[in-house]
Design an enzyme around this catalytic site. Structure first.
Site, mmCIF file in Angstrom:
data_model
loop_
_atom_site.group_PDB
_atom_site.id
_atom_site.type_symbol
_atom_site.label_atom_id
_atom_site.label_comp_id
_atom_site.label_asym_id
_atom_site.label_seq_id
_atom_site.Cartn_x
_atom_site.Cartn_y
_atom_site.Cartn_z
ATOM 1 N N GLU A 37 -1.945 -127.414 89.629
ATOM 2 C CA GLU A 37 -2.513 -127.233 88.422
ATOM 3 C C GLU A 37 -3.285 -128.638 88.097
ATOM 4 O OE1 GLU A 37 0.443 -126.632 85.190
ATOM 5 O OE2 GLU A 37 -1.073 -126.646 83.826
ATOM 6 N N ARG A 262 12.617 -129.067 95.304
ATOM 7 C CA ARG A 262 11.581 -129.997 95.285
ATOM 8 C C ARG A 262 12.159 -131.317 95.542
ATOM 9 N NH1 ARG A 262 9.058 -129.066 90.596
ATOM 10 N NH2 ARG A 262 8.252 -131.334 89.844
ATOM 11 N N LYS A 272 4.279 -134.907 86.831
ATOM 12 C CA LYS A 272 2.886 -135.492 86.172
ATOM 13 C C LYS A 272 2.701 -135.922 84.714
ATOM 14 C CE LYS A 272 1.036 -131.734 88.037
ATOM 15 N NZ LYS A 272 0.096 -130.528 88.469
HETATM 16 P P1 ATP Z 1 4.774 -131.519 87.842
HETATM 17 O O1 ATP Z 1 6.281 -131.303 87.433
HETATM 18 O O2 ATP Z 1 4.869 -132.928 88.642
HETATM 19 O O3 ATP Z 1 3.919 -131.401 87.089
HETATM 20 P P2 ATP Z 1 4.245 -129.065 88.976
HETATM 21 O O4 ATP Z 1 5.192 -128.285 89.440
HETATM 22 O O5 ATP Z 1 4.007 -128.841 87.692
HETATM 23 O O6 ATP Z 1 4.682 -130.519 89.258
HETATM 24 P P3 ATP Z 1 1.783 -128.284 90.227
HETATM 25 O O7 ATP Z 1 0.478 -128.651 89.974
HETATM 26 O O8 ATP Z 1 2.106 -126.822 89.406
HETATM 27 O O9 ATP Z 1 2.917 -129.129 89.712
HETATM 28 O O10 ATP Z 1 2.262 -128.269 91.797
HETATM 29 C C1 ATP Z 1 1.754 -127.719 92.846
HETATM 30 C C2 ATP Z 1 2.542 -127.255 94.004
HETATM 31 O O11 ATP Z 1 3.238 -128.317 94.170
HETATM 32 C C3 ATP Z 1 3.531 -126.341 93.355
HETATM 33 O O12 ATP Z 1 3.746 -125.263 94.601
HETATM 34 C C4 ATP Z 1 4.980 -127.030 93.221
HETATM 35 O O13 ATP Z 1 6.048 -126.286 93.385
HETATM 36 C C5 ATP Z 1 4.873 -128.175 94.315
HETATM 37 N N1 ATP Z 1 5.608 -129.394 93.609
HETATM 38 C C6 ATP Z 1 5.350 -129.916 92.549
HETATM 39 N N2 ATP Z 1 6.314 -131.068 92.480
HETATM 40 C C7 ATP Z 1 6.927 -131.056 93.752
HETATM 41 C C8 ATP Z 1 8.024 -131.679 94.251
HETATM 42 N N3 ATP Z 1 8.372 -132.758 93.527
HETATM 43 N N4 ATP Z 1 8.544 -131.490 95.642
HETATM 44 C C9 ATP Z 1 7.961 -130.512 96.281
HETATM 45 N N5 ATP Z 1 6.932 -129.739 95.634
HETATM 46 C C10 ATP Z 1 6.500 -129.712 94.514
HETATM 47 MG MG MG Z 2 3.212 -126.784 86.922
#
Ligand code: ATP
Ligand code: MG
Length: 566
Positions: A37, A262, A272
């Protein structure tokens, strides 16, 4: 854990894929995607997901798409899109011509919603967001059916069209799936599909005032792109029934969602939202601050893409959450830097040394090895002269026992140069601080050994005062003082655990002249001091700025030794 020399093993995701290949589930295709995102910069957790998705595609000769999940118009910014593309590329992955945006599918997603309405599987609901929440029920109690649940198909189609046309205010109506308000899974209790949001989107502008919810956009985007394995983190496990429901009811290509744990890393935060807080509130200098666990921060700090990929390989994928020790990441980094970085001499806190018996004006070129780990990296010349700098901490006026460095009357070796003996100490009259040392050198010890075989235990690094360059060096430490800064309560007080000493700036360091004109991001080992790189933002030819990437001491190697013994 997989290491380079151990036998090839498969993880549980690979097991699923291999099973699918056996049964020819997707005609032998493997097609994954990385779906960020664009609401922040990528961090090391995302790197795990990137390595996993692109890595699986490479292993099974498939494809991996880069898709921006840009269904949330209020938060996304074009700056984030650009940073994400550049970070994925820097990590070493290539999406070819498969760069997509969920917003590309808005029209198709709208059509899918209309299809569900026509089949009596979706309805327009006039309850407010609060009312929807209140009637949703709890884990132990079923929800209540919305009074709008049995609207006619015609009325639903009409209202949904008018929602799209902008007739209603934000939040006035939503489109919901008609599933089961008594489902034990709360995500299945008539979830919202579309909401009204009169916001400008970074790509579609003001074309839309209704936007699909994440759950409705994600699976259908996967389907449109022909994804076979939709790999996501564990928090989406409870959403899988909904993911499957939409695809099944729409009767379209149905990828398999697979969840993994994760990455959590000690002494930092991987979210983020929290990282944005640190940026906005000025705790760090930006998303690429070298203390940040972002890809751009790690890059500016001096991390190599290889070390990050190797780290992701070593931590593997699992189904259970855990906290990975940051020293493992640092270990992977040292392992890589040790092989590839040239050694140079740099003095971080200089102390002037005058070699009394060395002729004034004389300059000698002495041979130095660039990397003892790799003879192909060759040798260079270092310049020796009468006035030198050594590290302030390498001299003690009153040395403790087992002190092998310099002290009054003691002899040490200067790396690649001569043995010197301290014969005088000059102090500031006011403060008593040592400001200068006088030494003598033994001319027959050139190169750092003596024909009479006498031994000196200490070897110090040094630079020539007249020839060295002035530099700024930034020493970084952990961003947080607590291993798990979000471990308490709901994690909201994570900023209370910020390390107040995470940055120390040294402004009058001296580095050997071979570093003149070094390119941004160039990496070096400063002998005895650690790995450093040229800061890509602030370093200029007239005043080099270095970031300490990581110190030399490897605590992981120690941990491993203890583990092996145990
Ligand atoms: P954040 O919690 O940091 O905002 P998010 O999951 O909302 O992370 P996205 O941009 O939606 O961020 O993530 C893109 C991809 O990266 C998704 O498939 C998510 O599952 C993966 N991802 C995000 N954080 C992690 C993590 N700590 N370990 C492994 N994969 C991750
Ligand atoms: Mg997200």
């Amino acid at each position: 854990m997989t290491t380079k020399d151990s036998v090839q093993t498969t993880n549980f995701i690979e097991d699923i894929i291999e099973e699918n290949l056996k049964t020819n589930k997707y005609n032998g295709r493997v097609h994954t995607r990385f779906p960020p995102e664009p609401n922040g910069y990528l961090h090391i957790g995302h790197a795990k997901s990137i390595c996993l998705n692109f890595g699986l595609a490479a292993k099974y000769k498939g494809l991996c798409n880069l898709r921006f999940d840009d269904t949330n118009p209020s938060k996304e910014e074009a700056e984030y899109v650009e940073s994400i593309k550049s970070d994925v590329r820097w990590l070493g992955f290539d999406w070819g011509d498969r760069l997509f945006y969920a917003s590309d599918y808005f029209e198709q997603l709208y059509e899918y919603a209309v299809q569900l309405i026509k089949e009596g599987k979706a309805y327009v609901c006039d309850l407010s967001a609060d009312e929807i929440r209140e009637t949703r029920g709890t884990f132990s109690e079923p929800g209540k059916n919305s009074p709008y649940r049995n609207r006619s198909i015609e009325e639903n189609l009409n209202l949904f069209e008018r929602m799209r046309a902008g007739e209603f205010a934000d939040g006035f109506r939503v489109l919901r799936a008609k599933i089961d308000m008594a489902s034990p899974n709360l995500n299945m209790r008539d979830p919202v599909i579309y909401r009204i949001l009169k916001a400008t989107h970074h790509r579609t502008g003001d074309k839309w005032c209704i936007y699909p919810m994440y759950d409705f956009a994600h699976g259908q985007s996967d389907s449109i792109e022909g994804i076979t394995h939709s790999i996501c983190t564990l928090e989406f496990e409870d959403h899988r029934p909904l993911y499957d429901w939409y695809l099944k009811e729409l009767g379209i290509h149905h990828p398999q969602q697979i969840e993994f744990a994760r990455l959590n890393l000690s002494y930092t935060v991987l979210s983020k939202r929290r990282l944005l807080e640190l940026v906005k509130e000025g705790y760090v200098s930006g998303w690429d601050d070298p203390r940040m666990p972002t890809i751009s921060g790690l890059r500016r700090r001096g991390y190599t893409p290889e070390s990050i990929r190797n780290f992701c390989e070593r931590i593997g994928v699992a189904k259970a959450d855990s906290l990975v020790d940051i020293v493992l990441l640092e270990h992977c980094l040292r392992e890589d830097l040790n092989k590839r970085t040239p050694r140079v001499m740099a003095v971080l806190r200089p102390l002037r040394v005058i070699i009394d018996n060395y002729p004034e004006g004389r300059v000698e070129e002495l041979g130095a090895v660039n990397n003892p780990e790799d003879p192909r990296m060759g040798t260079r010349k270092v310049l020796f002269s009468r006035v030198l700098y050594i590290e302030r901490e390498d001299f003690r006026e009153d040395p403790p026992q087992k002190w092998f460095r310099l002290a009054p009357g003691r002899e040490v070796r200067l790396r690649y140069a001569y043995y010197i003996t301290c014969v005088g100490v000059v102090k500031d009259e006011q403060t008593g601080e040592v400001v200068e040392l006088h030494c003598t050198y033994d001319p027959v010890t050139r190169g750092g050994w003596s024909p009479d075989g006498r031994r000196v235990k200490g070897t110090l690094h040094w630079v020539s005062a007249a020839h060295s360059l002035e530099a700024e060096v930034r020493l970084y430490d952990r961003l947080f003082v607590k291993a798990n800064p979000v471990g308490e309560k709901d994690g909201s007080d994570f900023k209370a655990y910020l390390n107040p000493n995470s940055l120390e700036t040294l402004t009058s360091c001296r580095v050997e002249p071979s570093l003149k004109g070094a390119a941004p991001e160039s990496r070096y080992q400063f002998e005895r001091k650690g790995y450093f790189c040229i800061d890509s933002v602030d370093s200029i030819d007239e005043k080099l700025v270095f970031n300490r990437t990581v110190s030399l001491r490897d605590t992981w190697a120690k941990i491993e030794k203890v583990q092996k013994r145990g």
